[in-house]
Design a protein around this motif. Sequence first.
Motif, short mmCIF file in Angstrom:
data_model
loop_
_atom_site.label_atom_id
_atom_site.label_comp_id
_atom_site.label_asym_id
_atom_site.label_seq_id
_atom_site.Cartn_x
_atom_site.Cartn_y
_atom_site.Cartn_z
N ARG A 9 0.82 -1.21 0.00
CA ARG A 9 0.00 0.00 0.00
C ARG A 9 0.85 1.26 0.00
NH1 ARG A 9 -5.24 -0.78 1.17
NH2 ARG A 9 -5.55 1.27 2.10
N ASP A 10 1.96 1.25 0.72
CA ASP A 10 2.72 2.49 0.85
C ASP A 10 3.28 2.96 -0.49
OD1 ASP A 10 4.53 0.40 0.70
OD2 ASP A 10 5.69 0.99 2.47
N SER A 11 3.85 2.05 -1.27
CA SER A 11 4.41 2.45 -2.56
C SER A 11 3.31 2.86 -3.53
CB SER A 11 5.25 1.31 -3.15
OG SER A 11 4.49 0.12 -3.26
N THR A 12 2.14 2.21 -3.45
CA THR A 12 1.02 2.56 -4.33
C THR A 12 0.49 3.94 -3.99
OG1 THR A 12 0.45 0.21 -4.52
CG2 THR A 12 -1.23 1.81 -5.16
N ALA A 13 0.29 4.22 -2.72
CA ALA A 13 -0.20 5.54 -2.30
C ALA A 13 0.82 6.63 -2.63
CB ALA A 13 -0.51 5.54 -0.81
N SER A 14 2.09 6.34 -2.42
CA SER A 14 3.13 7.31 -2.72
C SER A 14 3.15 7.68 -4.19
CB SER A 14 4.50 6.75 -2.30
OG SER A 14 5.54 7.62 -2.69
N ARG A 15 3.02 6.68 -5.04
CA ARG A 15 3.03 6.94 -6.48
C ARG A 15 1.83 7.81 -6.88
NH1 ARG A 15 5.70 8.18 -10.63
NH2 ARG A 15 5.77 6.79 -12.42
N ARG A 16 0.66 7.50 -6.33
CA ARG A 16 -0.53 8.28 -6.66
C ARG A 16 -0.40 9.73 -6.20
NH1 ARG A 16 -4.76 9.23 -3.36
NH2 ARG A 16 -4.19 7.49 -1.97
N LEU A 17 0.06 9.95 -4.99
CA LEU A 17 0.15 11.30 -4.46
C LEU A 17 1.22 12.12 -5.16
CD1 LEU A 17 -0.24 10.39 -0.68
CD2 LEU A 17 -1.95 11.48 -2.15
N LEU A 18 2.36 11.50 -5.47
CA LEU A 18 3.41 12.22 -6.18
C LEU A 18 2.98 12.58 -7.60
CD1 LEU A 18 6.66 10.37 -5.06
CD2 LEU A 18 6.06 12.75 -4.61
N LEU A 19 2.33 11.64 -8.28
CA LEU A 19 1.84 11.95 -9.63
C LEU A 19 0.84 13.09 -9.60
CD1 LEU A 19 1.34 8.42 -11.25
CD2 LEU A 19 2.90 10.21 -12.04
N ALA A 20 -0.05 13.10 -8.61
CA ALA A 20 -1.04 14.17 -8.50
C ALA A 20 -0.36 15.51 -8.30
CB ALA A 20 -2.01 13.88 -7.36
N ASP A 21 0.66 15.55 -7.44
CA ASP A 21 1.39 16.80 -7.22
C ASP A 21 2.12 17.25 -8.48
OD1 ASP A 21 0.54 16.91 -4.62
OD2 ASP A 21 2.40 16.10 -3.76
N GLN A 22 2.79 16.31 -9.14
CA GLN A 22 3.57 16.67 -10.32
C GLN A 22 2.68 17.16 -11.45
OE1 GLN A 22 5.64 12.99 -11.03
NE2 GLN A 22 6.94 13.22 -9.21
N LEU A 23 1.56 16.51 -11.68
CA LEU A 23 0.68 16.93 -12.77
C LEU A 23 -0.02 18.24 -12.43
CD1 LEU A 23 -0.78 13.47 -13.81
CD2 LEU A 23 0.88 14.85 -15.04
N ALA A 24 -0.33 18.46 -11.15
CA ALA A 24 -0.92 19.74 -10.74
C ALA A 24 0.08 20.87 -10.95
CB ALA A 24 -1.36 19.67 -9.28
N ASP A 25 1.35 20.63 -10.65
CA ASP A 25 2.38 21.66 -10.86
C ASP A 25 2.53 21.99 -12.34
OD1 ASP A 25 2.83 21.80 -8.17
OD2 ASP A 25 4.59 20.50 -8.19
N GLN A 26 2.40 20.99 -13.19
CA GLN A 26 2.51 21.23 -14.63
C GLN A 26 1.34 22.06 -15.15
OE1 GLN A 26 2.93 17.44 -16.61
NE2 GLN A 26 4.66 16.81 -15.32
#
Length: 376
Positions: free
Chosen positions: A346-363
């Motif tokens: 779960r930790d790696s899955t949640a981390s990937r989702r949250l980081l992708l959301a931040d990165q795409l929001a920044d873009q």
Amino acid sequence: MTDSGRQLQLSHPEGDLTLEALWLRERSPDDATLDSLTGQRLIEAADLPLDLRLSEAQLDGDTLSLAFSDGHAVSVSSSALLAECRAPQAYQGMTFWKGALAQLPEADFAAALDDDAALLDMLEQLQRFGFVRVSGVPDHEDGMQSLIHRIGPLRRTNWGGIADVKSVANAYDLTMTQRGLEPHTDNPYRDPIPGYIWLHCLRNAAQGGDSTLVDGFSAAEHLRREDPEAFACLTEVSPGFRYHDATTRLESEGPLIELDSRGQVARVRFSNRTERVPALPSATLRRYYAARQAFYRLIAGDDFTLHLKLAPGQMLIMDNYRLFHGRSAFQLEGGIRHMRQGYVDRDSTASRRLLLADQLADQLSGQPDNQEEVTA
């Protein structure tokens, strides 16, 4: 400031907020308190004086300037403090469902593999519904592994990494037979329990073998509303779970409905094949068996059960903390049923989702969030 400086009261549109001086001090965002690269605390919070007080608090726009009785002074963002103190939304990002789910959450393998936005959409659907059906998975035994690597490491168990799920002679587990499987979660005898199940269909020509899915959180909340005594029992009694074979001894325990610190359902368990209830007092056992029966009738009933049959090249990703899954019995005279299964935590899955959301929001937007007005 209130309580002789031991508290700070902030007023804002959502209501007044009272913060402890100690809490503010150990969160000071200055270089002497937090490491500028990692954001990790440099001071030992246990060494702060328990009678610490605020000697000064001034608000200028969003900047809150604080001075403490230990001589420390710092400026902080009041809107950041407010954001940290907001209570999380109940079951944030989740949609509860029953068996009559109008549209399945779907993803395309190639798109999720190559495009961050498509991968984020797949992970957000997984978070929202607890499962997602992925199509276009390469038709070979390790076909899903490249997408797993986009998210996190494959969780290895005593069965290896990605393992076969098919009927075999002298089966070491009932999943490797042709019998139907009741709704269950995987591996409650492990510590930690695997977080997400990846189930890839290579062949499914046998008669039967349909998959069943149940939203365990939805069922648990239904039980809380309709039978609060049964719900309470299943959060309090912790049965044991056991898996033993020639090379492995795995045992753990935990309630069928596990709550977090806010009283929300955080995890469900059910594994009739591996559950071992201890010899509890008679009154407790009778209460538990009645509650367990009430819960089972929900998760095995038509109202909560979604039926589907995976086709070759499709796979299910399932939240093993939230979903119950099972299957109907199958007959091999009609053809082959061959699945491959792996786990991702779960930790790696949640981390990937949250980081992708931040990165795409920044873009999409380089603009800072709107700040709230706060008065001290």
